[in-house]
Design a protein around this motif. Structure first.
Motif, short mmCIF file in Angstrom:
data_model
loop_
_atom_site.label_atom_id
_atom_site.label_comp_id
_atom_site.label_asym_id
_atom_site.label_seq_id
_atom_site.Cartn_x
_atom_site.Cartn_y
_atom_site.Cartn_z
N ILE A 164 0.88 -1.17 0.00
CA ILE A 164 0.00 0.00 0.00
C ILE A 164 0.92 1.22 0.00
O ILE A 164 1.81 1.33 0.86
CB ILE A 164 -0.90 0.02 1.25
N THR A 165 0.76 2.11 -0.95
CA THR A 165 1.71 3.22 -1.11
C THR A 165 1.03 4.43 -1.71
O THR A 165 -0.07 4.33 -2.27
CB THR A 165 2.89 2.76 -1.99
N ASN A 166 1.66 5.59 -1.57
CA ASN A 166 1.19 6.80 -2.24
C ASN A 166 1.81 6.89 -3.64
O ASN A 166 2.59 6.03 -4.05
CB ASN A 166 1.55 8.04 -1.42
N PHE A 167 1.49 7.95 -4.35
CA PHE A 167 2.10 8.20 -5.67
C PHE A 167 3.31 9.11 -5.47
O PHE A 167 3.21 10.16 -4.84
CB PHE A 167 1.07 8.85 -6.60
N HIS A 168 4.45 8.71 -6.03
CA HIS A 168 5.74 9.33 -5.71
C HIS A 168 6.27 10.21 -6.83
O HIS A 168 5.82 10.14 -7.98
CB HIS A 168 6.75 8.23 -5.38
N LEU A 169 7.28 11.01 -6.48
CA LEU A 169 7.87 11.96 -7.43
C LEU A 169 8.53 11.24 -8.60
O LEU A 169 9.10 10.16 -8.42
CB LEU A 169 8.92 12.82 -6.73
N PRO A 170 8.49 11.87 -9.78
CA PRO A 170 9.21 11.32 -10.92
C PRO A 170 10.71 11.20 -10.61
O PRO A 170 11.26 12.03 -9.88
CB PRO A 170 8.99 12.36 -12.04
N GLU A 171 11.33 10.14 -11.11
CA GLU A 171 12.78 9.93 -10.99
C GLU A 171 13.26 9.77 -9.55
O GLU A 171 14.45 9.91 -9.26
CB GLU A 171 13.56 11.07 -11.69
N THR A 182 13.80 7.63 -5.83
CA THR A 182 14.08 6.25 -5.42
C THR A 182 12.79 5.53 -5.02
O THR A 182 12.73 4.31 -5.07
CB THR A 182 15.06 6.22 -4.22
N LEU A 183 11.76 6.29 -4.63
CA LEU A 183 10.50 5.69 -4.19
C LEU A 183 9.73 5.09 -5.37
O LEU A 183 9.21 3.98 -5.28
CB LEU A 183 9.64 6.72 -3.46
N ILE A 184 9.66 5.80 -6.49
CA ILE A 184 8.98 5.22 -7.65
C ILE A 184 9.78 4.04 -8.19
O ILE A 184 9.22 3.06 -8.69
CB ILE A 184 8.70 6.29 -8.75
N MET A 185 11.10 4.09 -8.03
CA MET A 185 11.94 2.95 -8.45
C MET A 185 11.62 1.72 -7.61
O MET A 185 11.55 0.60 -8.13
CB MET A 185 13.42 3.32 -8.35
N LEU A 186 11.44 1.92 -6.29
CA LEU A 186 11.08 0.80 -5.42
C LEU A 186 9.74 0.19 -5.84
O LEU A 186 9.61 -1.04 -5.95
CB LEU A 186 11.02 1.28 -3.96
N VAL A 187 8.76 1.03 -6.08
CA VAL A 187 7.44 0.52 -6.47
C VAL A 187 7.52 -0.19 -7.83
O VAL A 187 6.88 -1.23 -8.04
CB VAL A 187 6.40 1.65 -6.48
N ALA A 188 8.35 0.34 -8.72
CA ALA A 188 8.54 -0.29 -10.03
C ALA A 188 9.15 -1.67 -9.91
O ALA A 188 8.92 -2.55 -10.74
CB ALA A 188 9.42 0.60 -10.92
N ALA A 189 9.94 -1.89 -8.84
CA ALA A 189 10.53 -3.22 -8.61
C ALA A 189 9.45 -4.25 -8.32
O ALA A 189 9.63 -5.44 -8.58
CB ALA A 189 11.53 -3.16 -7.46
N MET A 190 8.31 -3.79 -7.83
CA MET A 190 7.21 -4.71 -7.50
C MET A 190 6.33 -4.98 -8.71
O MET A 190 5.82 -6.08 -8.88
CB MET A 190 6.39 -4.12 -6.35
N THR A 191 6.15 -3.98 -9.58
CA THR A 191 5.23 -4.14 -10.70
C THR A 191 5.93 -4.35 -12.03
O THR A 191 5.35 -4.92 -12.96
CB THR A 191 4.37 -2.86 -10.86
N GLY A 192 7.15 -3.85 -12.16
CA GLY A 192 7.80 -3.69 -13.46
C GLY A 192 7.73 -2.22 -13.85
O GLY A 192 6.76 -1.52 -13.52
N PHE A 232 1.59 12.63 -4.24
CA PHE A 232 2.61 12.89 -3.22
C PHE A 232 2.06 12.78 -1.79
O PHE A 232 1.10 12.08 -1.55
CB PHE A 232 3.34 14.22 -3.47
N SER A 233 2.68 13.49 -0.84
CA SER A 233 2.49 13.20 0.59
C SER A 233 1.04 13.22 1.06
O SER A 233 0.62 12.36 1.83
CB SER A 233 3.31 14.18 1.43
N PHE A 234 0.28 14.22 0.64
CA PHE A 234 -1.12 14.32 1.06
C PHE A 234 -2.07 13.77 -0.01
O PHE A 234 -3.28 14.00 0.05
CB PHE A 234 -1.49 15.78 1.37
N GLY A 235 -1.51 13.05 -0.98
CA GLY A 235 -2.30 12.58 -2.10
C GLY A 235 -3.00 11.26 -1.86
O GLY A 235 -3.11 10.77 -0.73
#
Length: 341
Positions: free
Chosen positions: A294-301, A303-313, A332-335
């Motif tokens: 369970i996660t929020n939507f993260h900034l482009p480029e 490390t957080l979007i990279m982590l989530v991409a490791a789970m989905t591709g 982002f944070s309040f999203g």
């Protein structure tokens, strides 16, 4: 394949960066993605109980955000903003200062009659090691003088500082909130428990390095920041029992993922421990412990979007982010939130 940071870029209209938290917390939107069927659904966060089942273990990060932003002045009257990053001992901290040119080694800064600091050293990356001087209890002084360290993309003033704190926050130490947890209410947690879901608490103190942009073109050249974490024997037992019995371990937020994957051995079992982690998770990565996120939507480029991409591709996550943008989700944070199962 070697990924570059541009491989994790997406376009986001500025108006979709959430400026205020959802009210109530659990009315934010939820994008659910099933990795097996590739099916997506659009829900409200409180509907998350429909995707949890008896025997699941929900792992939350019980860190508490410090009111870590302090406003100081030099003895000549120049204004300096101080952001607490990491406590080194009883009165020594690693901090960020702005503007840095006023904060040379030996410089004294005054925050109030009861709190001042002296710059002891400057790190290679520009942070300051400072020594605080005060009388009384530091945490009580900080509670009175400090303000919440909201990310720079949030321009609106936060009226209620508890809204940048999870309802299960316990242990002071973070410079930023583990934001996936902000959607939970006490009532929703009770409903989840009533369904037979266990909740395991771990700790990771979130540093501002979490939000630091990846500067290197090739992402493997990026040096991850270090963050303090703890996994208790009790939490390890709850999680290990689930893994042995084939029940799901669902991480709430990227900080919980980093904690679990740092504390898991090669056989897939959690080892109770305290320490620092610099784990950097990006595709392709074989998860040792985490089954869903369970996660929020993260900034482009980031490390957080990279982590989530490791789970989905990578392509899948960029497709899901485009869907979220096109569907008007808040970022982002309040999203809004996403659940990957």
């Amino acid at each position: 394949m070697q990924f570059t940071k541009k491989d994790f870029y997406y376009d986001l209209p500025e108006e979709q960066i959430a400026q205020t938290p959802a009210n109530p917390r659990d009315c934010s939107r939820l994008l659910v993605y099933d990795r097996t069927t590739k099916h997506t659904e659009h829900k409200i966060f409180r509907d998350i109980t429909d995707y949890l089942k008896e025997g699941d273990v929900l792992v939350v990060n019980n860190t508490k955000v410090l009111p870590a932003r302090l406003f100081a002045h030099t003895q000549n009257g120049g204004a300096v903003e101080v952001l607490l990053l990491k406590r080194l001992n009883i009165n020594r901290w690693e901090v960020l200062v702005k503007p840095g040119k006023k904060c040379t080694t030996g410089k004294k800064l005054v925050i109030s009659d009861e709190l001042s600091l002296t710059v002891e050293d400057i790190t290679p990356s520009g942070e300051r090691i400072v020594v605080f001087e005060y009388e009384g209890v530091f945490e009580e002084i900080l509670e009175k003088l400090g303000s919440m360290p909201l990310p720079p993309y949030i321009k609106e003033k936060l009226e209620d500082k508890t809204r940048y704190q999870t309802v299960y926050a316990k242990f002071d130490g973070s410079a930023a909130a583990p934001t996936a947890g902000l959607h939970f209410t006490p009532e929703l947690i009770q409903k989840i428990k009533a369904k037979g879901v266990q909740i395991a608490e771990v700790l990771l103190h979130v540093g501002l390095g979490t939000f630091r942009p990846v500067k290197e073109e090739i992402i493997t050249d990026h040096k991850m920041h270090s963050e303090y974490f703890e996994v208790s024997a009790e939490a390890a037992e709850i999680i290990n029992s689930a893994k042995r019995e084939g029940r799901r371990v669902i991480a709430v937020g990227t900080t919980s993922v980093r904690t679990l994957e740092s504390a898991t051995d090669e056989s897939g079992l959690i080892i109770p421990q305290k320490g620092n982690t610099q784990i950097f998770i990006y595709p392709p990565y074989k998860f040792k412990c985490v089954d869903a996120l369970i996660t929020n939507f993260h900034l482009p480029e980031s490390t957080l979007i990279m982590l989530v991409a490791a789970m989905t591709g990578r392509e899948e996550i960029l497709g899901l982010y485009k869907l979220a943008v096109d569907s008007g989700y808040r970022f982002f944070s309040f999203g809004d939130a996403m659940m990957i199962v």
